[in-house]
Scaffold this motif. Sequence first.
Motif, PDB file in Angstrom:
ATOM      1  N   ALA A  68     -29.616   9.397 -16.467  1.00  0.00           N
ATOM      2  CA  ALA A  68     -28.896   8.752 -15.366  1.00  0.00           C
ATOM      3  C   ALA A  68     -28.579   9.759 -14.267  1.00  0.00           C
ATOM      4  O   ALA A  68     -28.685   9.450 -13.070  1.00  0.00           O
ATOM      5  N   LEU A  69     -28.196  10.968 -14.646  1.00  0.00           N
ATOM      6  CA  LEU A  69     -27.895  12.003 -13.655  1.00  0.00           C
ATOM      7  C   LEU A  69     -29.127  12.307 -12.800  1.00  0.00           C
ATOM      8  O   LEU A  69     -29.045  12.357 -11.567  1.00  0.00           O
ATOM      9  N   GLU A  70     -30.270  12.487 -13.441  1.00  0.00           N
ATOM     10  CA  GLU A  70     -31.482  12.821 -12.698  1.00  0.00           C
ATOM     11  C   GLU A  70     -31.939  11.657 -11.829  1.00  0.00           C
ATOM     12  O   GLU A  70     -32.412  11.859 -10.703  1.00  0.00           O
ATOM     13  N   LEU A  71     -31.811  10.435 -12.324  1.00  0.00           N
ATOM     14  CA  LEU A  71     -32.210   9.271 -11.532  1.00  0.00           C
ATOM     15  C   LEU A  71     -31.345   9.140 -10.291  1.00  0.00           C
ATOM     16  O   LEU A  71     -31.837   8.833  -9.201  1.00  0.00           O
ATOM     17  N   GLU A  72     -30.042   9.369 -10.434  1.00  0.00           N
ATOM     18  CA  GLU A  72     -29.159   9.225  -9.278  1.00  0.00           C
ATOM     19  C   GLU A  72     -29.265  10.413  -8.334  1.00  0.00           C
ATOM     20  O   GLU A  72     -28.928  10.292  -7.151  1.00  0.00           O
ATOM     21  N   ALA A  73     -29.780  11.532  -8.806  1.00  0.00           N
ATOM     22  CA  ALA A  73     -30.117  12.607  -7.882  1.00  0.00           C
ATOM     23  C   ALA A  73     -31.209  12.137  -6.927  1.00  0.00           C
ATOM     24  O   ALA A  73     -31.302  12.600  -5.790  1.00  0.00           O
ATOM     25  N   GLY A  74     -32.033  11.203  -7.401  1.00  0.00           N
ATOM     26  CA  GLY A  74     -32.997  10.550  -6.524  1.00  0.00           C
ATOM     27  C   GLY A  74     -32.325   9.550  -5.614  1.00  0.00           C
ATOM     28  O   GLY A  74     -32.410   9.634  -4.393  1.00  0.00           O
ATOM     29  N   ASP A  75     -31.618   8.582  -6.209  1.00  0.00           N
ATOM     30  CA  ASP A  75     -30.891   7.597  -5.412  1.00  0.00           C
ATOM     31  C   ASP A  75     -30.008   6.749  -6.323  1.00  0.00           C
ATOM     32  O   ASP A  75     -30.433   6.334  -7.409  1.00  0.00           O
ATOM     33  N   SER A  76     -28.805   6.464  -5.868  1.00  0.00           N
ATOM     34  CA  SER A  76     -27.874   5.645  -6.649  1.00  0.00           C
ATOM     35  C   SER A  76     -28.432   4.251  -6.897  1.00  0.00           C
ATOM     36  O   SER A  76     -28.218   3.664  -7.968  1.00  0.00           O
ATOM     37  N   GLY A  77     -29.119   3.695  -5.909  1.00  0.00           N
ATOM     38  CA  GLY A  77     -29.637   2.345  -6.059  1.00  0.00           C
ATOM     39  C   GLY A  77     -30.660   2.234  -7.170  1.00  0.00           C
ATOM     40  O   GLY A  77     -30.708   1.231  -7.884  1.00  0.00           O
ATOM     41  N   LEU A  78     -31.478   3.259  -7.335  1.00  0.00           N
ATOM     42  CA  LEU A  78     -32.500   3.207  -8.372  1.00  0.00           C
ATOM     43  C   LEU A  78     -31.903   3.489  -9.744  1.00  0.00           C
ATOM     44  O   LEU A  78     -32.354   2.915 -10.742  1.00  0.00           O
ATOM     45  N   ARG A  79     -30.899   4.347  -9.820  1.00  0.00           N
ATOM     46  CA  ARG A  79     -30.175   4.478 -11.096  1.00  0.00           C
ATOM     47  C   ARG A  79     -29.460   3.178 -11.432  1.00  0.00           C
ATOM     48  O   ARG A  79     -29.387   2.764 -12.597  1.00  0.00           O
ATOM     49  N   THR A  80     -28.966   2.481 -10.412  1.00  0.00           N
ATOM     50  CA  THR A  80     -28.298   1.200 -10.639  1.00  0.00           C
ATOM     51  C   THR A  80     -29.254   0.186 -11.251  1.00  0.00           C
ATOM     52  O   THR A  80     -28.861  -0.607 -12.107  1.00  0.00           O
ATOM     53  N   ALA A  82     -23.085   7.348   1.498  1.00  0.00           N
ATOM     54  CA  ALA A  82     -23.036   5.901   1.710  1.00  0.00           C
ATOM     55  C   ALA A  82     -23.186   5.152   0.395  1.00  0.00           C
ATOM     56  O   ALA A  82     -22.460   4.188   0.115  1.00  0.00           O
ATOM     57  N   ASN A  83     -24.123   5.585  -0.440  1.00  0.00           N
ATOM     58  CA  ASN A  83     -24.317   4.921  -1.730  1.00  0.00           C
ATOM     59  C   ASN A  83     -23.087   5.028  -2.626  1.00  0.00           C
ATOM     60  O   ASN A  83     -22.703   4.068  -3.313  1.00  0.00           O
ATOM     61  N   LEU A  84     -22.474   6.199  -2.633  1.00  0.00           N
ATOM     62  CA  LEU A  84     -21.329   6.407  -3.522  1.00  0.00           C
ATOM     63  C   LEU A  84     -20.131   5.558  -3.131  1.00  0.00           C
ATOM     64  O   LEU A  84     -19.246   5.299  -3.967  1.00  0.00           O
ATOM     65  N   GLU A  85     -20.075   5.091  -1.883  1.00  0.00           N
ATOM     66  CA  GLU A  85     -19.024   4.134  -1.529  1.00  0.00           C
ATOM     67  C   GLU A  85     -19.159   2.860  -2.355  1.00  0.00           C
ATOM     68  O   GLU A  85     -18.161   2.251  -2.761  1.00  0.00           O
ATOM     69  N   SER A  86     -20.400   2.448  -2.637  1.00  0.00           N
ATOM     70  CA  SER A  86     -20.619   1.286  -3.496  1.00  0.00           C
ATOM     71  C   SER A  86     -20.332   1.618  -4.953  1.00  0.00           C
ATOM     72  O   SER A  86     -19.694   0.843  -5.673  1.00  0.00           O
ATOM     73  N   VAL A  87     -20.809   2.783  -5.401  1.00  0.00           N
ATOM     74  CA  VAL A  87     -20.579   3.182  -6.793  1.00  0.00           C
ATOM     75  C   VAL A  87     -19.083   3.282  -7.068  1.00  0.00           C
ATOM     76  O   VAL A  87     -18.609   2.942  -8.159  1.00  0.00           O
ATOM     77  N   ARG A  88     -18.340   3.724  -6.071  1.00  0.00           N
ATOM     78  CA  ARG A  88     -16.886   3.835  -6.209  1.00  0.00           C
ATOM     79  C   ARG A  88     -16.239   2.468  -6.416  1.00  0.00           C
ATOM     80  O   ARG A  88     -15.184   2.356  -7.052  1.00  0.00           O
ATOM     81  N   THR A  89     -16.891   1.436  -5.901  1.00  0.00           N
ATOM     82  CA  THR A  89     -16.316   0.088  -5.947  1.00  0.00           C
ATOM     83  C   THR A  89     -16.754  -0.694  -7.172  1.00  0.00           C
ATOM     84  O   THR A  89     -15.951  -1.384  -7.801  1.00  0.00           O
ATOM     85  N   TYR A  90     -18.057  -0.613  -7.525  1.00  0.00           N
ATOM     86  CA  TYR A  90     -18.504  -1.479  -8.624  1.00  0.00           C
ATOM     87  C   TYR A  90     -18.168  -0.898  -9.988  1.00  0.00           C
ATOM     88  O   TYR A  90     -17.853   0.264 -10.123  1.00  0.00           O
TER      89      TYR A  90
END
Length: 397
Positions: A92-104, A367-375
């Motif tokens: 999960a860490l490596e995937l989100e280093a790519g992008d939060s949306g794709l780890r999601t 910008a992505n982490l604003e969503s991660v912070r919420t969901y």
Amino acid sequence: MGARDPEDLEALRAASDVLGLDALLSADELAVRDRVRTFVDAEIRPHIADWYDRAHFPVELARAFGELGVLGMSLPGYGCPGRSAVEYGLAALELEAGDSGLRTFVSVQGSLAMGSIHRWGSEEQKQEWLPRMATGDVIGSFGLTEPSAGSDPSSMKTFARRDGEDWILTGSKRWIGLATVAQLTVVWAQTDDGVRGFLVPTDAPGYHAHVLEPKGSMRASVQCELHFDEIRLPASALLPGAKGLRGPFSALNEARYGIVWGALGAGRDSYEAALHYALRREQFDRPIAGFQLTQEKLVDMVLELQKGALLALHLGRLKDAGTLQPVQISVGKLNNVRESLKIAREARTILGGNGVLLEHSPIRHAANLESVRTYEGTDEVHTLILGEHLTGLGAFR
């Protein structure tokens, strides 16, 4: 000591692991991390700025993620990889280093949809869906949040009523990942017997989904609003083991655990982008990495990344031992997302005006982490979970 070579990423990473945390990982764990990192470098990094700019979700990655072995990664049996919690966290860490949306995507598919079926489904449901979801041949989504029921899922209005042996599903859901590209949605609904879960094919008559856009965050992923117009479901659509909010909450805790690790990936990538830039960018006849204020920013980032990694690893070891508690997951989700967002924002400042260009990752991660912070529970929700644990007094109402 001379200036570090900004092109020598492995040397920069080795220097950034000040506490030597890699030594705490087994050979198998390191192999999983490196395999996913290689995939991200080859298949995500070259394209992610374009995908994000165009608000494009690369649905073809579903099967690639299946081949990589990250869908339902920690689930045993039914064609699932059956890896450890720490191995899943590192992925999960490596995937989100790519992008939060794709780890999601991996989280919605594996932790929420597949996890619900694996834990609460019948044997027939598991056999029917899990093997195809593990390969990415079937995409699943998870319908819990509603337009008027976000942090308080107990107030959901979606309702399933009995009609002979069948169920009739009516209602709406909002901020549902993958719903327009999925073949199956796990829908949670009120019934006369409490909250129950249902497996709803997305081609069922009365199932309507549309993408929520335009978005300023998570642009390389899909979030939707759903409407259920008297959908008729057979008795076999009911998840037999789930009754009450314990069902969806168990899935949310799995997803939250992945976020504890994933957010660090966004933070680490932001830090590395800033460090690389600072070593190359010269002002006043020297690299800006040589100025005290820049070094202070970089040091603060590494301190939080190292502490966050220790926290994530500790939670992963507890999870593998079967002793991890939901309140402990709240500690990790609250801390690591909050600190990673600060890192992404601070990293952008090191890049100056160039930092608003998508060729550099920090602005996208922020910008992505604003969503991660919420969901999967806002900062406020996890704060109140911890507050109740400390005081014994619930403050949600």
